[in-house]
Scaffold this motif. Structure first.
Motif: not given
Lengths: 342, 113
Positions: A46-56, A239-250
């Motif tokens: 239930p705490d996953e981002l909604s589609a509207a939140e992902w679009c934002g 070391n891929c870290c230098w150019q990337t970031a990540a966001i999880d489902a919450r």
């Protein structure tokens, strides 16, 4: 004789803003893989981002200069509102979508190609045949549906690649897996190292190989003409870290999907994305400041220090050497996962 | 080399992401769903052609933007412009279209004057 001036410390390129972001869209899935990094459930939490939140968030990422998205799960296509988000990204980002393929029907492939304009589909196939793959996914018939998904995607004109995670469960079938890719018409395949995350962490001793066994498996492969193999062992361990970031489902900013159990830089419901990019820990991860690194891999990849996730998993330090690299393994037995406080 | 009857303009649907830290520009071509990494010269040409320029106008804008002593160009600014344009055309990031002859002649005259 003088040792000469001290060499400057190796550092990765420093970006003010990231180029690419991984979106771990959901922790839900219609399969039940025994190695699942996200420890997925059949329904979204239930705490996953909604589609509207992902679009934002997509709007924010575009404004912040992000140009590439790598979208994975769980299984993104399992969540009914995923296509709304993907359409929102279409034409604005270079999109790579990772999937297990069972939901890629010919109709879905057409949507992904024409409406969502994805650049690449990456499909996880965990072995050369139904017996190996379905034993891994826990769902009979998943191999047939996944390979049908690859066929549908290729027929729709999507650049489609095949991935697998090398474990003791599938290592004997890797050549058969390559041959399967060739039969399906897949031109690019990727063999990925296992990460001690989620369910695979709990079955690590059963699943992991030694570094020598991993290299022997890679070196024994015979690729058909024209096929390209992606693998991230020496000498390709960047070391891929230098150019990337990540966001999880919450909505947590986690640096890299493979850091999901170790890193929390802030939640995007509460803080700005670029503030998490500038978090001191994220800066450290991207810096390439490590105690020991492999020069061959730095040369081939243009980044320095190897994977921070596997380094941390085995040493419990962010500046530790990556034990998956031959040059910096230092006798670490990859079959034995030490316990480190996180 | 750069005809007044040819107009150069960015292909539609491009998103340019300058990476000044590395001296390059990453370009997303939405039509092809592809990423390209451009060096500084190609990046400059693409930026100059955002609104569209005739051949002579592009040459003039390039000369104005690039210092003659720029070491990276090794004293070959015209050659570098040509190479950058060819690279962008080959990658379909730049379009060249014919323009009406009267307009071209007027622009050529203005450029020469």
């Amino acid at each position: 004789m003088s040792a000469g001036p001290p060499k400057p410390p190796h550092r990765n390129p420093v970006l003010e803003r990231p180029l690419k972001v991984t979106l771990s869209f959901t922790d839900s899935c219609n399969l039940n893989c025994r190695h699942c990094y996200a420890d997925c459930s059949a329904t979204p939490k239930p705490d996953e981002l909604s589609a509207a939140e992902w679009c934002g968030i997509l709007d924010r990422l575009e404004a912040d200069g992000v140009i590439g998205l790598y979208i994975e799960g769980g299984e993104p296509l399992h969540r009914p509102d995923f296509l709304d988000v993907l359409r929102h990204a279409a034409g604005r980002f270079h999109i790579q979508l990772r999937t297990h393929g069972t939901l890629v029907t010919p109709e879905m492939a057409a949507v992904l190609r024409q409406e969502c304009r994805i650049a690449t589909l990456l499909v996880d196939i965990m072995g050369p045949d139904a017996a190996t793959h379905d034993a891994t996914t826990g769902v009979p018939g998943s191999f047939e549906r996944a390979t049908a998904g690859i066929t549908a995607a290729l027929a729709a004109g999507i650049d489609t690649q095949m991935l697998t995670i090398m474990t003791r469960w599938n290592v004997a079938g890797l050549q058969g897996w390559v041959d399967l890719a060739a039969r399906l018409g897949v031109a690019t395949v990727g063999i990925l190292r296992p990460y001690p995350l989620g369910r695979l962490k709990r079955r690590w001793a059963e699943a992991s190989l030694s570094l020598d066994e991993m290299h022997a498996a890679l070196e024994a492969l015979r690729l058909p003409p024209g096929m390209r193999l992606m693998q991230s062992w020496h000498p390709n361990n960047g070391n891929c870290c230098w150019q990337t970031a990540a966001i999880d489902a919450r909505g947590n900013s986690i640096g890299c999907a493979y850091l999901r159990e170790y890193v929390h830089l802030g939640n995007l419901r509460e803080v700005a994305f670029l503030d998490t990019w500038n978090h001191p820990l994220h800066r450290e991860l991207r810096s390439g400041a490590v105690t020991e690194a492999c020069g061959d891999c730095a040369s081939s990849q243009g980044s320095h220090g190897g994977c921070r996730s596997t380094a941390f998993a085995f040493h419990g330090r962010w500046d530790a050497p990556d034990p998956f690299d031959r040059a910096t393994n230092n006798g670490v037995d990859l079959r034995v996962l030490p316990k480190h406080p996180v | 080399m750069f005809s007044p009857s040819i107009r150069y303009s960015q292909a539609p649907g491009l998103r340019l992401r300058p990476v000044r830290e590395l001296g390059v520009c990453v370009v997303f071509a939405a039509e092809e769903a592809r990423l390209y990494r451009l060096n500084a010269q190609a990046w400059l040409v693409l930026a100059l052609c955002r609104e569209g320029l005739s051949g002579p106008a592009l040459q003039a804008a390039w000369r104005e933007a690039v210092a003659p002593e720029d070491a990276a160009l090794e004293g070959r600014p015209a050659e570098c412009l040509q190479q950058a344009v060819e690279l962008l055309l080959a990658r379909r990031l730049l379009r060249q279209d014919g323009v009406a002859s009267q307009e071209a002649l007027a622009e050529a005259g203005g450029g020469d004057g």
